[in-house]
Motif scaffolding. Structure first.
Motif, PDB file in Angstrom:
ATOM      1  N   SER A   1      41.974  30.218  45.512  1.00 50.08           N
ATOM      2  CA  SER A   1      42.683  30.666  44.311  1.00 50.08           C
ATOM      3  C   SER A   1      43.801  29.700  43.944  1.00 50.08           C
ATOM      4  O   SER A   1      43.968  29.343  42.773  1.00 50.08           O
ATOM      5  N   ILE A   2      44.575  29.259  44.947  1.00 47.53           N
ATOM      6  CA  ILE A   2      45.643  28.286  44.687  1.00 47.53           C
ATOM      7  C   ILE A   2      45.044  26.962  44.212  1.00 47.53           C
ATOM      8  O   ILE A   2      45.539  26.335  43.263  1.00 47.53           O
ATOM      9  N   SER A   3      43.960  26.531  44.873  1.00 48.96           N
ATOM     10  CA  SER A   3      43.327  25.259  44.515  1.00 48.96           C
ATOM     11  C   SER A   3      42.782  25.286  43.095  1.00 48.96           C
ATOM     12  O   SER A   3      42.797  24.268  42.392  1.00 48.96           O
ATOM     13  N   GLY A   4      42.306  26.454  42.663  1.00 47.23           N
ATOM     14  CA  GLY A   4      41.797  26.566  41.305  1.00 47.23           C
ATOM     15  C   GLY A   4      42.902  26.708  40.277  1.00 47.23           C
ATOM     16  O   GLY A   4      42.875  26.080  39.220  1.00 47.23           O
ATOM     17  N   GLY A   5      43.916  27.519  40.602  1.00 45.06           N
ATOM     18  CA  GLY A   5      44.977  27.792  39.643  1.00 45.06           C
ATOM     19  C   GLY A   5      45.902  26.618  39.381  1.00 45.06           C
ATOM     20  O   GLY A   5      46.572  26.582  38.345  1.00 45.06           O
ATOM     21  N   ILE A   6      45.926  25.650  40.292  1.00 46.57           N
ATOM     22  CA  ILE A   6      46.838  24.521  40.131  1.00 46.57           C
ATOM     23  C   ILE A   6      46.401  23.579  39.013  1.00 46.57           C
ATOM     24  O   ILE A   6      47.218  22.874  38.416  1.00 46.57           O
ATOM     25  N   TRP A   7      45.096  23.558  38.697  1.00 48.15           N
ATOM     26  CA  TRP A   7      44.581  22.640  37.666  1.00 48.15           C
ATOM     27  C   TRP A   7      45.189  22.900  36.298  1.00 48.15           C
ATOM     28  O   TRP A   7      45.778  21.997  35.701  1.00 48.15           O
ATOM     29  N   PRO A   8      45.049  24.093  35.738  1.00 51.41           N
ATOM     30  CA  PRO A   8      45.648  24.323  34.404  1.00 51.41           C
ATOM     31  C   PRO A   8      47.161  24.230  34.412  1.00 51.41           C
ATOM     32  O   PRO A   8      47.767  23.806  33.426  1.00 51.41           O
ATOM     33  N   LEU A   9      47.797  24.602  35.529  1.00 49.88           N
ATOM     34  CA  LEU A   9      49.260  24.538  35.593  1.00 49.88           C
ATOM     35  C   LEU A   9      49.751  23.096  35.528  1.00 49.88           C
ATOM     36  O   LEU A   9      50.662  22.766  34.767  1.00 49.88           O
ATOM     37  N   LEU A  10      49.142  22.213  36.304  1.00 51.35           N
ATOM     38  CA  LEU A  10      49.556  20.813  36.301  1.00 51.35           C
ATOM     39  C   LEU A  10      49.272  20.132  34.965  1.00 51.35           C
ATOM     40  O   LEU A  10      50.074  19.322  34.481  1.00 51.35           O
TER      41      LEU A  10
ATOM     42  N   THR B   1      40.559  22.915  32.879  1.00 50.46           N
ATOM     43  CA  THR B   1      39.994  24.198  33.307  1.00 50.46           C
ATOM     44  C   THR B   1      38.479  24.142  33.347  1.00 50.46           C
ATOM     45  O   THR B   1      37.843  24.617  34.301  1.00 50.46           O
ATOM     46  N   LEU B   2      37.874  23.557  32.316  1.00 49.40           N
ATOM     47  CA  LEU B   2      36.416  23.451  32.286  1.00 49.40           C
ATOM     48  C   LEU B   2      35.908  22.579  33.439  1.00 49.40           C
ATOM     49  O   LEU B   2      34.869  22.875  34.036  1.00 49.40           O
ATOM     50  N   TRP B   3      36.643  21.518  33.737  1.00 56.29           N
ATOM     51  CA  TRP B   3      36.264  20.661  34.860  1.00 56.29           C
ATOM     52  C   TRP B   3      36.330  21.424  36.189  1.00 56.29           C
ATOM     53  O   TRP B   3      35.441  21.327  37.032  1.00 56.29           O
ATOM     54  N   ALA B   4      37.397  22.205  36.361  1.00 57.73           N
ATOM     55  CA  ALA B   4      37.549  22.991  37.584  1.00 57.73           C
ATOM     56  C   ALA B   4      36.446  24.045  37.695  1.00 57.73           C
ATOM     57  O   ALA B   4      35.899  24.274  38.779  1.00 57.73           O
ATOM     58  N   LEU B   5      36.104  24.682  36.579  1.00 59.36           N
ATOM     59  CA  LEU B   5      35.031  25.680  36.583  1.00 59.36           C
ATOM     60  C   LEU B   5      33.688  25.035  36.868  1.00 59.36           C
ATOM     61  O   LEU B   5      32.833  25.620  37.553  1.00 59.36           O
TER      62      LEU B   5
ATOM     63  N   ILE C   1      26.944  27.084  36.975  1.00 62.63           N
ATOM     64  CA  ILE C   1      27.926  26.322  36.193  1.00 62.63           C
ATOM     65  C   ILE C   1      28.130  26.944  34.820  1.00 62.63           C
ATOM     66  O   ILE C   1      29.260  27.116  34.359  1.00 62.63           O
ATOM     67  N   LEU C   2      27.032  27.299  34.169  1.00 61.79           N
ATOM     68  CA  LEU C   2      27.119  27.869  32.818  1.00 61.79           C
ATOM     69  C   LEU C   2      27.862  29.198  32.808  1.00 61.79           C
ATOM     70  O   LEU C   2      28.632  29.483  31.887  1.00 61.79           O
ATOM     71  N   ARG C   3      27.629  30.032  33.837  1.00 60.86           N
ATOM     72  CA  ARG C   3      28.337  31.312  33.916  1.00 60.86           C
ATOM     73  C   ARG C   3      29.838  31.081  34.005  1.00 60.86           C
ATOM     74  O   ARG C   3      30.626  31.752  33.327  1.00 60.86           O
TER      75      ARG C   3
ATOM     76  N   GLY D   1      44.216  19.413  26.812  1.00 64.73           N
ATOM     77  CA  GLY D   1      44.202  18.938  28.193  1.00 64.73           C
ATOM     78  C   GLY D   1      43.998  20.070  29.186  1.00 64.73           C
ATOM     79  O   GLY D   1      43.248  19.936  30.156  1.00 64.73           O
ATOM     80  N   THR D   2      44.655  21.194  28.934  1.00 66.02           N
ATOM     81  CA  THR D   2      44.508  22.361  29.803  1.00 66.02           C
ATOM     82  C   THR D   2      43.084  22.907  29.737  1.00 66.02           C
ATOM     83  O   THR D   2      42.493  23.294  30.754  1.00 66.02           O
ATOM     84  N   ILE D   3      42.525  22.934  28.540  1.00 67.14           N
ATOM     85  CA  ILE D   3      41.149  23.408  28.371  1.00 67.14           C
ATOM     86  C   ILE D   3      40.176  22.516  29.137  1.00 67.14           C
ATOM     87  O   ILE D   3      39.297  23.005  29.862  1.00 67.14           O
TER      88      ILE D   3
END
Length: 226
Positions: free
Chosen positions: A154-163, A181-185, A204-206, A176-178
């Motif tokens: 959760s931390i590893s995923g949430g840090i992407w949009p925050l940074l 986020t898409l890259w992380a997903l 990936i699509l889901r 940039g945030t979008i």
């Protein structure tokens, strides 16, 4: 030092908790951050909101996984205890159920009875619980593994949009945030499918679809308060 080999169920437990934690961290973080960004460009406000959300989601997911898997583990132990009592008091019922199990799968009735009788002579409880409940005695899902996996993911995923929203200039914050986020997903979907030997494209699509819907809605909601 003896190496403990994880069962498939244990591996899937860790993967499932990690995927859920990562997805919630990414999507929840992006949703809150874009919602706040839609209302204000103040970096301090965005940072506080994003950090609070990231930690809240991580602790929430971790505690939820711990409670959920603990309940499942308690249920599995209760089932084994019930089977152990049945084996001690009415072994014939256990033997007959095992014989019926093999007979229903195509074995000759006499052969099924012999197999059940042989299994009753050694590790009867292990065989009976595996046959009837698909539970491996002594190998229960670990609440601690689920908690740690979910929290870290959760931390590893949430840090992407925050940074991304903190480091990018104002003109690039939203896009940039979008993209981050898409890259992380994308990564989360690909890794979860790869680890679980599942089809990669649907996973990936889901992830991307749910992320896009969340980001679009929360950003639009934030602009209403701007």
């Amino acid at each position: 030092m003896e190496y403990k080999k994880w069962t498939l169920s244990e591996k899937l437990n860790i993967i499932r908790a990690g995927v859920l934690g990562a997805n919630d961290g990414i999507i929840g973080g992006a949703g809150v951050i874009l919602g706040v960004t839609g209302a204000t460009t103040n970096n301090t406000v965005v940072f506080i909101a994003g950090t609070a959300e990231m930690l809240a989601v991580a602790f929430s997911m971790a505690s939820g996984e711990f409670v959920s898997v603990s309940s499942q583990k308690d249920t599995e132990k209760a089932v084994v205890a019930k089977a152990k009592l049945l084996l001690a008091t009415q072994p014939k019922i256990v033997r007959d159920e095992m014989a019926i199990y093999y007979e229903n799968r195509g074995a000759d009735p006499k052969l099924a009875t012999r197999v059940a009788a042989d299994l009753m002579k050694k590790d009867a409880l292990v065989h009976y619980v595996q046959i009837k409940y698909s539970i491996e005695v002594g190998k229960y899902l670990s609440p601690a593994h689920a908690l740690i996996s979910s929290f870290i993911a959760s931390i590893s995923g949430g840090i992407w949009p925050l940074l991304s929203v903190l480091l990018l200039p104002d003109t690039l914050k939203v896009i940039g945030t979008i993209l981050a986020t898409l890259w992380a997903l994308f990564l989360t979907g690909w890794l979860s499918a790869w680890a679980g030997r599942a089809p990669i494209i649907p996973a990936i699509l889901r992830n991307i679809f749910t992320g896009v819907i969340t980001m679009a809605f929360t950003y639009w909601l934030g602009t209403l308060f701007k």
